[in-house]
Design a protein around this motif. Structure first.
Motif, mmCIF file in Angstrom:
data_model
loop_
_atom_site.group_PDB
_atom_site.id
_atom_site.type_symbol
_atom_site.label_atom_id
_atom_site.label_comp_id
_atom_site.label_asym_id
_atom_site.label_seq_id
_atom_site.Cartn_x
_atom_site.Cartn_y
_atom_site.Cartn_z
ATOM 1 N N LEU A 130 0.841 -1.189 0.000
ATOM 2 C CA LEU A 130 0.000 0.000 0.000
ATOM 3 C C LEU A 130 0.879 1.244 0.000
ATOM 4 O O LEU A 130 1.862 1.297 0.751
ATOM 5 C CB LEU A 130 -0.893 -0.003 1.248
ATOM 6 N N PRO A 131 0.577 2.254 -0.822
ATOM 7 C CA PRO A 131 1.348 3.508 -0.771
ATOM 8 C C PRO A 131 1.227 4.168 0.599
ATOM 9 O O PRO A 131 0.123 4.305 1.141
ATOM 10 C CB PRO A 131 0.693 4.364 -1.853
ATOM 11 N N VAL A 132 2.356 4.556 1.161
ATOM 12 C CA VAL A 132 2.391 5.147 2.499
ATOM 13 C C VAL A 132 3.232 6.418 2.472
ATOM 14 O O VAL A 132 4.354 6.422 1.954
ATOM 15 C CB VAL A 132 2.966 4.161 3.534
ATOM 16 N N LEU A 133 2.679 7.490 3.030
ATOM 17 C CA LEU A 133 3.398 8.747 3.208
ATOM 18 C C LEU A 133 3.683 8.926 4.695
ATOM 19 O O LEU A 133 2.774 8.834 5.521
ATOM 20 C CB LEU A 133 2.564 9.918 2.698
ATOM 21 N N ILE A 134 4.933 9.173 5.037
ATOM 22 C CA ILE A 134 5.330 9.425 6.422
ATOM 23 C C ILE A 134 5.913 10.831 6.501
ATOM 24 O O ILE A 134 6.791 11.196 5.712
ATOM 25 C CB ILE A 134 6.370 8.396 6.898
ATOM 26 N N VAL A 135 5.418 11.627 7.449
ATOM 27 C CA VAL A 135 5.873 13.011 7.607
ATOM 28 C C VAL A 135 6.337 13.223 9.044
ATOM 29 O O VAL A 135 5.595 12.954 9.990
ATOM 30 C CB VAL A 135 4.761 14.022 7.269
ATOM 31 N N ILE A 173 0.541 21.084 5.989
ATOM 32 C CA ILE A 173 0.282 19.643 6.022
ATOM 33 C C ILE A 173 -1.083 19.328 5.430
ATOM 34 O O ILE A 173 -1.268 18.273 4.812
ATOM 35 C CB ILE A 173 0.408 19.100 7.468
ATOM 36 N N ASP A 174 -2.064 20.221 5.592
ATOM 37 C CA ASP A 174 -3.372 20.012 4.959
ATOM 38 C C ASP A 174 -3.207 19.901 3.447
ATOM 39 O O ASP A 174 -3.775 19.002 2.807
ATOM 40 C CB ASP A 174 -4.319 21.173 5.280
ATOM 41 N N ARG A 175 -2.442 20.815 2.882
ATOM 42 C CA ARG A 175 -2.252 20.820 1.425
ATOM 43 C C ARG A 175 -1.488 19.589 0.962
ATOM 44 O O ARG A 175 -1.823 18.970 -0.054
ATOM 45 C CB ARG A 175 -1.527 22.092 0.997
ATOM 46 N N LEU A 176 -0.458 19.198 1.728
ATOM 47 C CA LEU A 176 0.339 18.034 1.334
ATOM 48 C C LEU A 176 -0.499 16.766 1.349
ATOM 49 O O LEU A 176 -0.457 15.957 0.404
ATOM 50 C CB LEU A 176 1.541 17.880 2.271
ATOM 51 N N LEU A 177 -1.265 16.557 2.404
ATOM 52 C CA LEU A 177 -2.035 15.324 2.533
ATOM 53 C C LEU A 177 -3.075 15.186 1.427
ATOM 54 O O LEU A 177 -3.265 14.093 0.872
ATOM 55 C CB LEU A 177 -2.710 15.273 3.903
ATOM 56 N N VAL A 178 -3.740 16.272 1.097
ATOM 57 C CA VAL A 178 -4.757 16.216 0.043
ATOM 58 C C VAL A 178 -4.104 16.002 -1.324
ATOM 59 O O VAL A 178 -4.599 15.220 -2.142
ATOM 60 C CB VAL A 178 -5.626 17.482 0.059
#
Length: 478
Positions: free
Chosen positions: A400-405, A461-466
Motif C-alpha cells: 500500500l502507498p504510504v506517506l510518512i511526515v 500539512i493540509d495541502r500536502l495530505l490532500v
C-alpha cells in the motif's frame, strides 16, 4: 507641528512600526513576502524513498507542494517550540465551523459507545468515490480545530471525510462503558470502519493519522491484509513509532522535553478526571507494587533498554518485510494475551489504579505506571509500550502507498541525534511504495504557513495530505 521620531516614546514607536509592518503585509504582500523568502527564506522539504522507485517518482511529480519551499510565519514560524505551542493553544487560525455533517454512534460488546463524524462533499454524494479516514492525536476529536481545517480543505477537493473520535474525547458525550481509548488500540477504529463501510460499500479509503493517531492507523492497517485492499493509500504525520524509544528522550530536560512531557501528562490526567465517575472506583487505597516495577526502577529499566538494547537498531540487511518482521531487531515482544484495544483477555490481570500516586504524576511514564498499564492488565510499563509499538505492523504494510511526515524541529518526536529517524528511513528504503517527507520547520503538528504574524487558515500539512491523496487516486485511473 509634528514631534520628531527621537521625541516619541520608544514603546509607541515600536507599536507604530509593528502596525505599519502588519498593514504593509496585509495590503502590500509582495514586498514582505519577497523579504521573507530571500532573507529568512523557506526551504524545500527533504524527500526520501527507495532508489529507482518509479511509483514514488510519479507521486512526487504529482505533488507540486514537494517542489515548493515551505515558508512558515515570518516572525515565529521557524521555531519548532513556538509552532508546537501555538498548535496546542490555538490549533488553527480563522477556523470556521463545518456544518451539515452527521454523527454516528456504534455500540460495543462491553457497553461502550463510539462516535464518528461523516462529512459529505458538495454535490452528488454517490459521485464521491473516495473517503478519507482521519485518526487524530492523543485525546483529540472532530472538535479539534486542525480537524476542521483539514476537513474543509479535503471537502473542497471532492473527498468525503470520516473523523474518528477517540473514546471519551468528545466533550459533550459521556462514557457508557468502563474504559477510554488506549494508545495502540485498533478495536474501536475497526468497529467504526466496519460500520461506515456498510454505509458506503463501494468507496475506496484513504487513511490519515496524526501523532498517536498515526500509530493506531499503522497498527490498524498492518494487522489485516484484506483491509488494506480497500485503501488507496495511507499517511502518518508526526508519530513516534516506538513509545519505549520516545519516552526515554521525553524524560530528559534537553530541548525542554520534560516540559512537554508534563503538559501532555496533565492534559491526559484532566481527561481521566473528567470521566472519573465512570473510570475510577470509590476506593482510595494505594495499590502495593509487589513484584511489579516501582516508579524509580521502571524509569531505570526503560532508559536502559531504550539506550543500550541492540533491538532498537534497524537492520540494514532487511530485504523482505513480510517475511522478516518476526526477527527484525526493532520488534519488541510482550507476554500475555490482549484484545485489539490492548485490554488483557484474562480479567484477573487487570488492577485498579494507584489513586494516591495518580494525583501527583508529572510524566507520562508515571501516569502509565499508576493508571494505564494497570487498567489494561499489563505487568509493567515496559510491556505496555512494547505492545503499543507499531513497528512490527509497519513492516507488514508493503502492498500500500504510504506517506510518512516528520519535522526536523519537532520537540516531542526528536529526530536530531536520536535513533527515531532510523525507523521510517529503514522502512522507506525497503518499501518501493513508501515516501518519507521531512520539512525543516513545522514543530509537532504545527505546519503553519504564510503570513507575518497570523498564518493561513489552511496549513502546509493540509495541502500536502490532500495532494498526496489526489496523486495516489489518480494512479488508479491513469
Amino acid at each position: 507641528m509634528f514631534p520628531s521620531l527621537a521625541a516619541l516614546n520608544p514603546i509607541v514607536l515600536l507599536l507604530f512600526l509593528l502596525l505599519a509592518w502588519v498593514f504593509t503585509w496585509s495590503y502590500r504582500p509582495s514586498l514582505l513576502q519577497w523579504l521573507s523568502s530571500h532573507l529568512l527564506g523557506g526551504h524545500k522539504p527533504s524527500v526520501f524513498y527507495q532508489e529507482g522507485s518509479a511509483f514514488c517518482d510519479r507521486i512526487v511529480n504529482k505533488c507540486p507542494i514537494l517542489q515548493e519551499k515551505y515558508t512558515p510565519p515570518f516572525l515565529w514560524g521557524r521555531s519548532g517550540h513556538v509552532q508546537s505551542i501555538m498548535f496546542g493553544l490555538i490549533g488553527r487560525f480563522n477556523v470556521r465551523p463545518i456544518r451539515g455533517h452527521q454523527r454516528y454512534s456504534v455500540a460495543t460488546s462491553d457497553g461502550s459507545t463510539l462516535y464518528y463524524d461523516l462529512h459529505e462533499p458538495e454535490g452528488d454524494k454517490e459521485d464521491c468515490p473516495y473517503t478519507i479516514l482521519v485518526c487524530p492525536g492523543i485525546g483529540n476529536s472532530s472538535e479539534s480545530k486542525y480537524m476542521s481545517t483539514f476537513t474543509s480543505h479535503a471537502l473542497a477537493c471532492g473527498f468525503r471525510v470520516l473523523l474518528y473520535n477517540h473514546l471519551g474525547a468528545l466533550k459533550g458525550e459521556k462514557l457508557t462503558g468502563p474504559r477510554i481509548f488506549t494508545y495502540g488500540g485498533t478495536g474501536d477504529l475497526s468497529a467504526i470502519f466496519d460500520h461506515a463501510s456498510k454505509l458506503h460499500p463501494n468507496t475506496r479509503w484513504v487513511g490519515i493519522g496524526f501523532s498517536l493517531g498515526g500509530c493506531i492507523l499503522t497498527r490498524f492497517l498492518g494487522e489485516d491484509s484484506e483491509r488494506r485492499r480497500k485503501f488507496v493509500c495511507a499517511a502518518s504525520v508526526c508519530q513516534g513509532y516506538d513509545p519505549m524509544l520516545c519516552m526515554s528522550y521525553l524524560n530528559d530536560w534537553t530541548n525542554l522535553r520534560c516540559f512537554y512531557n508534563y503538559i501532555i501528562t496533565q492534559k491526559q490526567l484532566a481527561f481521566i478526571r473528567r470521566h472519573s465517575d465512570t473510570l475510577l472506583t470509590s476506593s482510595s487505597k494505594a495499590i502495593t507494587h509487589d513484584h511489579n516495577l516501582s516508579d524509580v526502577n521502571c524509569k531505570q529499566k526503560l532508559s536502559q533498554q531504550s539506550t543500550d538494547d541492540p533491538r532498537i537498531h534497524p537492520n540494514p540487511n532487511l530485504n523482505t518485510p513480510s517475511k522478516t518482521t518476526q526477527s527484525h531487531p526493532l520488534i519488541y515482544h510482550c507476554h500475555g494475551n490482549y484484545d485489539h484495544n490492548g485490554i488483557a483477555l484474562d480479567i484477573s490481570r487487570v488492577q485498579p489504579p494507584d489513586y494516591q500516586r495518580l494525583n501527583r504524576v508529572t510524566s507520562m511514564l508515571d501516569l502509565d505506571e499508576f493508571y494505564t498499564r494497570r487498567v489494561c492488565g499489563f505487568s509493567s510499563v515496559v510491556d505496555l509500550y512494547r505492545w503499543t509499538s507499531c513497528i512490527k505492523l509497519l513492516y507488514e504494510i508493503n502492498d500500500l502507498p504510504v506517506l510518512i511526515v516528520n519535522t526536523n524541529d519537532d520537540p516531542l518526536v526528536v529526530l536530531a541525534n536520536t535513533r527515531i529517524l532510523d525507523i521510517p528511513k529503514s522502512y522507506v528504503e525497503h518499501n518501493s511504495n513508501a515516501l518519507l517527507v521531512i520539512p525543516k520547520h513545522g514543530g509537532h503538528l504545527g505546519f503553519f504557513e504564510g503570513g507575518a504574524i497570523v498564518p493561513n487558515t489552511t496549513s502546509w500539512i493540509d495541502r500536502l495530505l490532500v495532494q498526496y491523496a489526489q496523486a495516489c487516486s489518480n494512479e488508479l485511473t491513469d
